[in-house]
Design a protein around this motif. Sequence first.
Motif, PDB file in Angstrom:
ATOM      1  N   THR A  62       0.841  -1.206   0.000  1.00  0.00           N
ATOM      2  CA  THR A  62       0.000   0.000   0.000  1.00  0.00           C
ATOM      3  C   THR A  62       0.872   1.251   0.000  1.00  0.00           C
ATOM      4  N   ARG A  63       1.941   1.228   0.787  1.00  0.00           N
ATOM      5  CA  ARG A  63       2.839   2.384   0.843  1.00  0.00           C
ATOM      6  C   ARG A  63       3.492   2.642  -0.517  1.00  0.00           C
ATOM      7  N   ARG A  64       3.852   1.577  -1.203  1.00  0.00           N
ATOM      8  CA  ARG A  64       4.469   1.725  -2.528  1.00  0.00           C
ATOM      9  C   ARG A  64       3.468   2.242  -3.555  1.00  0.00           C
ATOM     10  N   GLN A 101      -5.204   0.909   5.757  1.00  0.00           N
ATOM     11  CA  GLN A 101      -4.520   1.053   4.472  1.00  0.00           C
ATOM     12  C   GLN A 101      -5.114   2.208   3.675  1.00  0.00           C
ATOM     13  N   PHE A 160      -4.205   5.541   5.179  1.00  0.00           N
ATOM     14  CA  PHE A 160      -2.817   5.888   4.853  1.00  0.00           C
ATOM     15  C   PHE A 160      -2.739   6.471   3.448  1.00  0.00           C
ATOM     16  N   ALA A 183      -1.521  10.222   2.182  1.00  0.00           N
ATOM     17  CA  ALA A 183      -0.314  10.314   1.352  1.00  0.00           C
ATOM     18  C   ALA A 183      -0.501  11.238   0.144  1.00  0.00           C
TER      19      ALA A 183
END
Length: 195
Positions: free
Chosen positions: A67-69, A95, A98, A102
């Motif tokens: 998810t961060r990527r 998720q 976040f 972002a």
Amino acid sequence: MTAYKVGRGFAMWMFGPPAAGKTTVSSAVSKYLEGCDVPVVLFDGDITRKIVGEGIGHSQEDRVLLTRRYAALTSYLVQSKVIVILAAINHTNAQRQFAREAHPADQFGLVWVRTPVDICKQRDPKGLYAKAEKMLAGGEAANVVGVDIDFEEPDVFDLAVDTGSVTPDQAGPMVAEFLLGKGVLVDAKAARGAS
């Protein structure tokens, strides 16, 4: 079809359990927007995972990393004044929150491809659910959302495409209306007349 100009880049994350119809809906939305002269970048989770998620598994921790990527990728691309569509499971509220944080507040939206998990299991086009159930029966962890990992229904979302009542072709105009309402898209003819 009406031609639109893009006022600012925008990332739409289309989420739902496996076999919810995310790929089908996002492809139809992308095609519709492209027909309206809107620049679109479409990322399907199955394909994009192979690019940004090499070496990442399917555990809860791995899914958070993925998810961060995804968020790093889509938040970068919205700077280029394009509509970015990501179709991926993103099964937890954490998720999705976040991902929202972002991106700039006016450049992100969550689109819930709403299909009950029992319907997804009936569809099971890739045999994912059937394979996972076999693994569980054999005492193995399957790490499959909708089987041994819960899909959390969203606390917050911006638009829902209920696949029981909305066809993929109807989703395109729905999303365009949503983006118009947000000021992300502008009617190109009206914009020319105003200048």
